[in-house]
Design a protein around this motif. Structure first.
Motif, PDB file in Angstrom:
ATOM      1  N   PRO A 134       0.797  -1.234   0.000  1.00  0.00           N
ATOM      2  CA  PRO A 134       0.000   0.000   0.000  1.00  0.00           C
ATOM      3  C   PRO A 134       0.825   1.277   0.000  1.00  0.00           C
ATOM      4  N   ASN A 135       2.107   1.178   0.399  1.00  0.00           N
ATOM      5  CA  ASN A 135       2.959   2.368   0.450  1.00  0.00           C
ATOM      6  C   ASN A 135       3.874   2.490  -0.766  1.00  0.00           C
ATOM      7  N   ALA A 136       3.751   1.575  -1.736  1.00  0.00           N
ATOM      8  CA  ALA A 136       4.674   1.566  -2.871  1.00  0.00           C
ATOM      9  C   ALA A 136       4.463   2.773  -3.778  1.00  0.00           C
ATOM     10  N   MET A 137       5.566   3.196  -4.411  1.00  0.00           N
ATOM     11  CA  MET A 137       5.556   4.291  -5.370  1.00  0.00           C
ATOM     12  C   MET A 137       5.796   3.750  -6.774  1.00  0.00           C
ATOM     13  N   LEU A 138       5.531   4.592  -7.769  1.00  0.00           N
ATOM     14  CA  LEU A 138       5.914   4.311  -9.146  1.00  0.00           C
ATOM     15  C   LEU A 138       7.293   4.907  -9.376  1.00  0.00           C
ATOM     16  N   GLY A 139       8.257   4.063  -9.737  1.00  0.00           N
ATOM     17  CA  GLY A 139       9.584   4.591  -9.989  1.00  0.00           C
ATOM     18  C   GLY A 139      10.607   3.485 -10.211  1.00  0.00           C
ATOM     19  N   GLU A 140      11.600   3.703 -10.947  1.00  0.00           N
ATOM     20  CA  GLU A 140      11.905   4.958 -11.595  1.00  0.00           C
ATOM     21  C   GLU A 140      11.369   4.936 -13.017  1.00  0.00           C
ATOM     22  N   VAL A 141      10.653   5.959 -13.375  1.00  0.00           N
ATOM     23  CA  VAL A 141      10.095   6.097 -14.712  1.00  0.00           C
ATOM     24  C   VAL A 141      10.471   7.472 -15.254  1.00  0.00           C
ATOM     25  N   GLY A 142      10.289   7.665 -16.571  1.00  0.00           N
ATOM     26  CA  GLY A 142      10.590   8.992 -17.089  1.00  0.00           C
ATOM     27  C   GLY A 142      10.875   9.020 -18.570  1.00  0.00           C
ATOM     28  N   LEU A 143      11.562  10.101 -18.963  1.00  0.00           N
ATOM     29  CA  LEU A 143      11.928  10.348 -20.356  1.00  0.00           C
ATOM     30  C   LEU A 143      13.416  10.664 -20.416  1.00  0.00           C
ATOM     31  N   ASP A 144      14.077  10.184 -21.506  1.00  0.00           N
ATOM     32  CA  ASP A 144      15.504  10.421 -21.655  1.00  0.00           C
ATOM     33  C   ASP A 144      15.861  10.458 -23.131  1.00  0.00           C
ATOM     34  N   ARG A 145      16.269  11.641 -23.597  1.00  0.00           N
ATOM     35  CA  ARG A 145      16.631  11.784 -25.007  1.00  0.00           C
ATOM     36  C   ARG A 145      18.150  11.737 -25.217  1.00  0.00           C
ATOM     37  N   ALA A 146      18.908  11.474 -24.159  1.00  0.00           N
ATOM     38  CA  ALA A 146      20.369  11.428 -24.279  1.00  0.00           C
ATOM     39  C   ALA A 146      20.908  10.001 -24.320  1.00  0.00           C
ATOM     40  N   GLN A 177       2.018   3.943 -17.390  1.00  0.00           N
ATOM     41  CA  GLN A 177       2.428   3.698 -16.007  1.00  0.00           C
ATOM     42  C   GLN A 177       1.911   4.795 -15.075  1.00  0.00           C
ATOM     43  N   MET A 178       2.002   6.033 -15.530  1.00  0.00           N
ATOM     44  CA  MET A 178       1.532   7.136 -14.695  1.00  0.00           C
ATOM     45  C   MET A 178       0.012   7.131 -14.566  1.00  0.00           C
ATOM     46  N   ASP A 179      -0.683   6.705 -15.618  1.00  0.00           N
ATOM     47  CA  ASP A 179      -2.139   6.564 -15.519  1.00  0.00           C
ATOM     48  C   ASP A 179      -2.506   5.606 -14.391  1.00  0.00           C
ATOM     49  N   LEU A 180      -1.761   4.496 -14.297  1.00  0.00           N
ATOM     50  CA  LEU A 180      -2.017   3.525 -13.234  1.00  0.00           C
ATOM     51  C   LEU A 180      -1.734   4.140 -11.867  1.00  0.00           C
ATOM     52  N   ALA A 181      -0.648   4.908 -11.774  1.00  0.00           N
ATOM     53  CA  ALA A 181      -0.316   5.551 -10.498  1.00  0.00           C
ATOM     54  C   ALA A 181      -1.426   6.495 -10.058  1.00  0.00           C
ATOM     55  N   VAL A 182      -1.958   7.282 -10.987  1.00  0.00           N
ATOM     56  CA  VAL A 182      -3.044   8.195 -10.634  1.00  0.00           C
ATOM     57  C   VAL A 182      -4.287   7.408 -10.238  1.00  0.00           C
ATOM     58  N   GLU A 183      -4.579   6.352 -10.993  1.00  0.00           N
ATOM     59  CA  GLU A 183      -5.751   5.519 -10.675  1.00  0.00           C
ATOM     60  C   GLU A 183      -5.670   4.974  -9.258  1.00  0.00           C
ATOM     61  N   LEU A 184      -4.482   4.529  -8.850  1.00  0.00           N
ATOM     62  CA  LEU A 184      -4.327   3.890  -7.544  1.00  0.00           C
ATOM     63  C   LEU A 184      -3.837   4.859  -6.468  1.00  0.00           C
ATOM     64  N   GLY A 185      -3.637   6.115  -6.841  1.00  0.00           N
ATOM     65  CA  GLY A 185      -3.197   7.102  -5.867  1.00  0.00           C
ATOM     66  C   GLY A 185      -1.780   6.884  -5.386  1.00  0.00           C
ATOM     67  N   ARG A 186      -0.860   6.552  -6.324  1.00  0.00           N
ATOM     68  CA  ARG A 186       0.522   6.278  -5.951  1.00  0.00           C
ATOM     69  C   ARG A 186       1.449   7.404  -6.415  1.00  0.00           C
ATOM     70  N   ASN A 187       2.369   7.768  -5.562  1.00  0.00           N
ATOM     71  CA  ASN A 187       3.310   8.823  -5.877  1.00  0.00           C
ATOM     72  C   ASN A 187       4.352   8.341  -6.884  1.00  0.00           C
ATOM     73  N   ILE A 188       5.031   9.283  -7.516  1.00  0.00           N
ATOM     74  CA  ILE A 188       5.848   8.984  -8.685  1.00  0.00           C
ATOM     75  C   ILE A 188       7.233   9.595  -8.537  1.00  0.00           C
ATOM     76  N   SER A 189       8.273   8.821  -8.889  1.00  0.00           N
ATOM     77  CA  SER A 189       9.632   9.338  -8.978  1.00  0.00           C
ATOM     78  C   SER A 189       9.987   9.424 -10.454  1.00  0.00           C
ATOM     79  N   LEU A 190      10.209  10.646 -10.942  1.00  0.00           N
ATOM     80  CA  LEU A 190      10.313  10.901 -12.385  1.00  0.00           C
ATOM     81  C   LEU A 190      11.718  11.303 -12.797  1.00  0.00           C
ATOM     82  N   HIS A 191      12.217  10.617 -13.831  1.00  0.00           N
ATOM     83  CA  HIS A 191      13.503  10.881 -14.465  1.00  0.00           C
ATOM     84  C   HIS A 191      13.246  11.718 -15.715  1.00  0.00           C
ATOM     85  N   SER A 192      14.039  12.762 -15.910  1.00  0.00           N
ATOM     86  CA  SER A 192      13.908  13.578 -17.122  1.00  0.00           C
ATOM     87  C   SER A 192      15.282  14.100 -17.510  1.00  0.00           C
TER      88      SER A 192
END
Length: 338
Positions: A134-146, A177-192
């Protein structure tokens, strides 16, 4: 690594490393985990370490916040549909123009690439892990053009191919992935990385798609953030659910991180190690704590007083309050001051 003088265990127990990769190490000893005073948010990034993070969190539930997700560096290993062959999947990603030189590189690379996994299957797995913790977060997810695809990710040094993962492919995998996090109310760690404008556009899409209230129900940590100070101020003005965390190992390479700390909302700054060895997570996180305290002009606790004067609270107490705020979500645009 030079040793950093640490405060008492009583102080460290109030500190959270909001982003690290302990399961990247070949072995995590029980002694290391026993000696760990801080709380760590353990990130996963690819198929093989989702289960490793799961096991670590099960073994040390009081010390580990599990974070499940698929990193953009490994997004080429995910296919958007199930009715495609391995060869066609990688060819469509890396050689859409059928360039002879690219095809030659792909033919060398493809033998060592695994069969891709489907986006549907990783979402099923993420949903299962989120229900388990119940305390799990979404991460690490993100975008990387390098990032360029290596011939062998585990080699040292890595020999790189000319291929990058198309941004559109990354965005589709990230948004689901972020849609699922919002659906389940989970915080997100984002790489950019080198993706500042696409990240801004992503945040706007998420708010538009889910609505302001649902989007602000979750917290978003811009981890090891490399944005300009002006962009960070703009993001935090637009999105009250965005937080900033910095690491010495990544952000310390550039003086820009000092400007980011200076302009960051004091209620929305966090600290991290972004380290892959749990034996050094505490030192690395504490090093950033000292930097934040210096830039913000906050005192540094060396001992813990549970009855500390609230008007004189130091950096650890402030960061702990920010972590509680991050965990709780449900943000509003109401301006907060301290």
């Amino acid at each position: 690594m030079p040793s950093i003088e640490l405060p008492s265990s009583e102080v460290l127990q109030h500190l959270v490393d909001v982003h690290c990769h302990p399961t990247d190490a070949p072995l995590i000893s029980s002694e290391s985990m026993h000696n760990l005073d801080i709380t760590i948010c353990a990130m996963s990034s690819k198929a093989s370490d989702q289960r490793l993070v799961y096991k670590l969190a099960k073994s040390y539930p009081q010390k580990v916040v599990p974070c499940f997700g698929y990193h953009p560096w490994f997004s080429h290993l995910i296919c958007l549909r199930g009715d495609i062959s391995k060869e066609d999947h990688y060819r469509e990603l890396f050689c859409p123009t059928q360039n002879d030189e690219d095809l030659q590189v792909l033919n060398t690379l493809i033998e060592d690439l695994p069969d891709p996994i489907t986006l549907d299957s990783i979402i099923t797995e993420l949903r299962s892990n989120f229900h388990e913790f119940p305390n799990a977060m979404l991460g690490e997810v993100g975008l990387d053009r390098a990032f360029r695809i290596p011939y062998d990710y585990n080699a040292s040094p890595r020999k790189l191919t000319p291929f990058t993962v198309p941004l559109k492919h990354q965005e589709m995998i990230l948004q689901v992935q972020m849609d699922l996090a919002v659906e389940l109310g989970r915080n997100i760690s984002l790489h950019s990385v080198k993706s500042h404008q696409p990240t801004m556009e992503l945040l706007a899409r998420m708010e538009s798609k889910h609505g302001t209230d649902r989007w602000n129900g979750v917290s978003l940590d811009l981890h090891s953030c490399g944005f300009s100070p002006e962009m960070l101020k703009d993001i935090q003005r637009r999105y009250p659910n965005t937080f900033l965390s910095l690491s010495t190992v990544i952000n310390g390479r550039s003086p820009n991180h000092l400007s980011l700390i200076k302009v960051c909302d004091p209620l929305r700054i966090l600290v991290e190690s972004d380290y892959n060895d749990v034996d050094y997570c505490t030192e690395q996180t504490w090093d950033m704590v000292r930097t934040v305290a210096d830039i913000k002009g906050w005192s540094i606790e060396t001992e813990w007083n549970s009855e500390d004067d609230s008007s004189q609270r130091g950096v650890v107490r402030r960061l702990e309050e920010n972590w509680v705020r991050f965990k709780s979500g449900n943000h509003t645009r109401k301006k907060q001051t301290r």
